[in-house]
Design an enzyme around this catalytic site. Structure first.
Site, PDB file in Angstrom:
ATOM      1  N   PHE A 139       0.869  -1.189   0.000  1.00  0.00           N
ATOM      2  CA  PHE A 139       0.000   0.000   0.000  1.00  0.00           C
ATOM      3  C   PHE A 139       0.896   1.225   0.000  1.00  0.00           C
ATOM      4  O   PHE A 139       1.845   1.302   0.773  1.00  0.00           O
ATOM      5  CB  PHE A 139      -0.924   0.020   1.224  1.00  0.00           C
ATOM      6  CG  PHE A 139      -1.814   1.228   1.259  1.00  0.00           C
ATOM      7  CD1 PHE A 139      -2.938   1.300   0.445  1.00  0.00           C
ATOM      8  CD2 PHE A 139      -1.521   2.311   2.086  1.00  0.00           C
ATOM      9  CE1 PHE A 139      -3.756   2.432   0.451  1.00  0.00           C
ATOM     10  CE2 PHE A 139      -2.335   3.446   2.096  1.00  0.00           C
ATOM     11  CZ  PHE A 139      -3.452   3.497   1.278  1.00  0.00           C
ATOM     12  N   ASP A 224       9.387   2.222   0.256  1.00  0.00           N
ATOM     13  CA  ASP A 224       8.352   3.036   0.890  1.00  0.00           C
ATOM     14  C   ASP A 224       8.495   2.824   2.390  1.00  0.00           C
ATOM     15  O   ASP A 224       8.043   1.820   2.933  1.00  0.00           O
ATOM     16  CB  ASP A 224       6.972   2.600   0.388  1.00  0.00           C
ATOM     17  CG  ASP A 224       5.839   3.331   1.097  1.00  0.00           C
ATOM     18  OD1 ASP A 224       6.079   3.898   2.188  1.00  0.00           O
ATOM     19  OD2 ASP A 224       4.711   3.315   0.582  1.00  0.00           O
ATOM     20  N   LYS A 253       4.332   9.857   7.988  1.00  0.00           N
ATOM     21  CA  LYS A 253       3.850   9.403   9.311  1.00  0.00           C
ATOM     22  C   LYS A 253       4.655   9.952  10.493  1.00  0.00           C
ATOM     23  O   LYS A 253       4.456  11.078  10.895  1.00  0.00           O
ATOM     24  CB  LYS A 253       3.798   7.872   9.344  1.00  0.00           C
ATOM     25  CG  LYS A 253       2.725   7.352   8.368  1.00  0.00           C
ATOM     26  CD  LYS A 253       1.936   6.244   8.934  1.00  0.00           C
ATOM     27  CE  LYS A 253       1.014   5.592   7.943  1.00  0.00           C
ATOM     28  NZ  LYS A 253      -0.326   6.197   7.921  1.00  0.00           N
TER      29      LYS A 253
HETATM   30  N1  PLP Z   1       2.791   4.209   2.302  1.00  0.00           N
HETATM   31  C1  PLP Z   1       2.515   3.451   3.361  1.00  0.00           C
HETATM   32  C2  PLP Z   1       3.335   2.231   3.633  1.00  0.00           C
HETATM   33  C3  PLP Z   1       1.441   3.782   4.211  1.00  0.00           C
HETATM   34  O1  PLP Z   1       1.158   3.029   5.258  1.00  0.00           O
HETATM   35  C4  PLP Z   1       0.689   4.942   3.924  1.00  0.00           C
HETATM   36  C5  PLP Z   1      -0.470   5.338   4.756  1.00  0.00           C
HETATM   37  O2  PLP Z   1      -1.001   4.610   5.540  1.00  0.00           O
HETATM   38  C6  PLP Z   1       1.033   5.711   2.800  1.00  0.00           C
HETATM   39  C7  PLP Z   1       2.099   5.321   2.014  1.00  0.00           C
HETATM   40  C8  PLP Z   1       0.275   6.969   2.462  1.00  0.00           C
HETATM   41  O3  PLP Z   1       0.609   7.960   3.367  1.00  0.00           O
HETATM   42  P1  PLP Z   1      -0.341   9.266   3.529  1.00  0.00           P
HETATM   43  O4  PLP Z   1      -1.605   8.792   4.159  1.00  0.00           O
HETATM   44  O5  PLP Z   1       0.464  10.194   4.387  1.00  0.00           O
HETATM   45  O6  PLP Z   1      -0.537   9.796   2.152  1.00  0.00           O
END
Ligand code: PLP
Length: 391
Positions: A139, A224, A253
Site C-alpha cells: 500500500f 516506501d 507518518k
Molecule cells: N505508504 C505506506 C506504507 C502507508 O502506510 C501509507 C499510509 O497509511 C502511505 C504510504 C500513504 O501515506 P499518507 O496517508 O500520508 O498519504
C-alpha cells in the site's frame, strides 16, 4: 443601548456530521495526549498501541517537539521554497545524518502518498522509462499514481481508472521480480514490511536480490518507508539493513511526530540529474514541520528510542507468544502483527472498552501494534495482562 451578542454555541460544540463521512470512526473522542497515553472527553485514558496510525513517534505532544514548534511559530510561521530557511536546512541535515550512503539529498513534501508520487517520477525521469513494479499486498497511498501501485486490489480499484504501466509481483518472490524486470521498468517500489496487508515480511535475501536485479536491469529501487522509517523497526531506516541501500526512500507518518510532512530521500546519482523547477510543492519543507522533524530526530537520538523499540519489541513478542489465542506474532520493532485464532474486531472493541487502542489490518484476524517509540515496559506488561485476560 447595550447589544446582546448571540451565544457562540456553534463555535463551542463541534458540529456532528459536518465532515464528509470518509472514515469508519472508533467510538471515542480524544482531547489530549502525553507519551503513549491519550484521554477522551470524559477523562478516560487509553494506552495508544496504534500511535495515531504510526504517527506519534516520539509520543503524544513530546515537550521538546512542542517547544520547537512553538519557538518556530513565533519566529516565522511560513515562507515558501523560493527562499532558504535555516530550520529547513537543519531538518535536512538531521534526517540525512541518519541515512545510509549514497542517500544524500532530501525533498520535503506533505504526505506519504505525495512522497511516493514524486519518487516514481524521479525514477522515471532518471531512467527515461515508464513502468513501475510493486508487490502484491503493498500500500502506497491514495493519489493517482500511488493508488495505482497498490498491491491490495481493493484499494487499486478505488483509484480507477488507474495510471498505466503498473505491474505486480508476489512479495518475496525473486524469480517473479526477475521476470517482471524488463527494459521498460523505471522503478521497483517496495514496502519493506507490508503493514496494512497484515504485517507481511520478506527474508533479507529478497532485498539483496532486488538490489542486484535493479542494478543489472537499470531500474531504481524505492523503499516506501512511510511506516518502517523513523525508528519504527528498531533501526532508523530499513534502508541500510542487510547491507542494502535503495536509490530512493519515501517517508511520512512519524517523521515530524504528528505535524504533516513527507519526504523523499534521494541518492547522489539521482540528485545529480534533477534541475530546478522540475519538482515542487507550496507547503513541503514548511518551517513548523521542519522544526518538528528536527526535534523528532533529536529526541530519537537523545532518548535512545531505537534501543527502547528493540527491547520493547522483544518483551512484546515473548509475552504475546504465551497468550492463548495468539497464533503468530509477525513484524519487527514496534510494527507488529498479532494473528489471532478468531476475528480481531470484537477483541479490538473489548480492548477499547478497557482503555487500549490497537489497529486492525486488511486481514480480519490480524491486529496491528504501531505504538509510540517511547512505550515503556510497564505499559507493555499492562497490555499483555489485559489481552491474556480477554482471550
Ligand atoms: N505508504 C505506506 C506504507 C502507508 O502506510 C501509507 C499510509 O497509511 C502511505 C504510504 C500513504 O501515506 P499518507 O496517508 O500520508 O498519504
Amino acid at each position: 443601548m447595550t447589544m446582546t451578542r448571540p451565544a457562540p454555541a456553534a463555535a463551542a460544540a463541534p458540529r456532528a456530521g459536518g465532515e464528509l463521512a470518509t472514515y469508519t470512526r472508533w467510538p471515542v473522542t480524544l482531547v489530549r495526549g502525553e507519551g503513549s497515553t491519550v484521554w477522551d472527553d470524559t477523562g478516560k485514558s487509553y494506552l495508544d498501541l496504534y500511535g495515531g496510525h504510526a504517527v506519534a513517534s516520539t509520543g503524544h505532544s513530546h515537550p521538546e517537539v512542542v517547544r520547537a514548534i512553538a519557538e518556530q511559530a513565533g519566529k516565522l510561521l511560513f515562507y515558501s521554497n523560493v527562499v532558504a530557511l535555516p530550520v529547513r536546512e537543519r531538518a535536512a541535515e538531521a534526517i540525512l545524518r541518519q541515512a545510509p550512503s549514497p542517500l544524500s539529498r532530501v525533498f520535503f513534501v506533505n504526505s506519504g502518498t505525495e512522497a511516493n508520487e514524486n519518487a516514481m517520477r524521479l525514477a522515471r525521469r532518471a531512467t527515461g522509462r515508464a513502468a513501475v513494479v510493486s508487490a502484491h499486498g503493498g500500500f502506497h497511498g491514495r493519489t493517482a499514481d500511488a493508488i495505482s501501485a497498490a498491491g491490495l486490489e481493493k484499494y487499486r480499484a478505488l483509484g480507477a481508472p488507474n495510471v498505466p504501466g503498473h505491474r505486480f509481483v508476489p512479495f518475496g518472490d525473486l524469480p517473479a521480480l526477475e521476470a517482471a524486470l524488463d527494459g521498460d521498468v523505471a522503478a521497483v517500489l517496495l514496502e519493506p514490511i507490508q503493514s496494512l496487508a497484515g504485517v507481511v515480511t520478506a527474508p533479507p535475501s529478497y532485498f539483496a536480490g532486488a538490489r542486484r536485479l535493479c542494478d543489472e536491469r537499470g531500474a531504481k529501487l524505492v523503499y516506501d518507508e512511510v511506516q518502517t522509517g523513523f525508528g519504527r523497526t528498531g533501526t532508523f531506516f530499513w534502508a541500510g539493513r542487510h547491507g542494502v541501500v535503495p536509490d530512493l526512500v519515501t517517508l511520512a507518518k512519524g517523521i515530524a511526530s504528528g505535524v504533516p510532512m513527507g519526504a523523499v530521500l534521494v541518492s547522489e546519482q539521482i540528485a545529480a540529474g534533477v534541475r530546478p523547477e522540475e519538482y515542487g510543492t507550496t507547503f513541503g519543507g514548511a518551517p513548523i514541520a521542519c522544526a518538528a522533524a528536527e526535534a523528532t530526530v533529536r529526541v530519537i537520538e537523545e532518548e535512545g528510542l531505537l534501543e527502547n523499540v528493540r527491547r520493547g519489541s522483544r518483551r512484546l513478542r515473548e509475552g504475546l507468544e504465551k497468550v492463548r489465542g495468539v497464533l503468530e506474532v509477525r513484524g519487527e520493532g514496534f510494527l507488529l502483527g498479532i494473528r489471532l485464532d478468531r476475528p480481531g474486531k470484537p477483541v479490538r472493541d473489548a480492548l477499547l472498552a478497557r482503555g487500549f487502542l490497537v489497529g486492525g489490518s486488511d486481514r480480519a484476524e490480524i491486529l496491528r501494534l504501531l505504538p509510540p517509540l517511547v512505550l515503556t515496559e510497564l505499559e507493555i506488561n499492562r497490555f499483555l495482562g489485559t489481552l491474556a485476560e480477554l482471550l
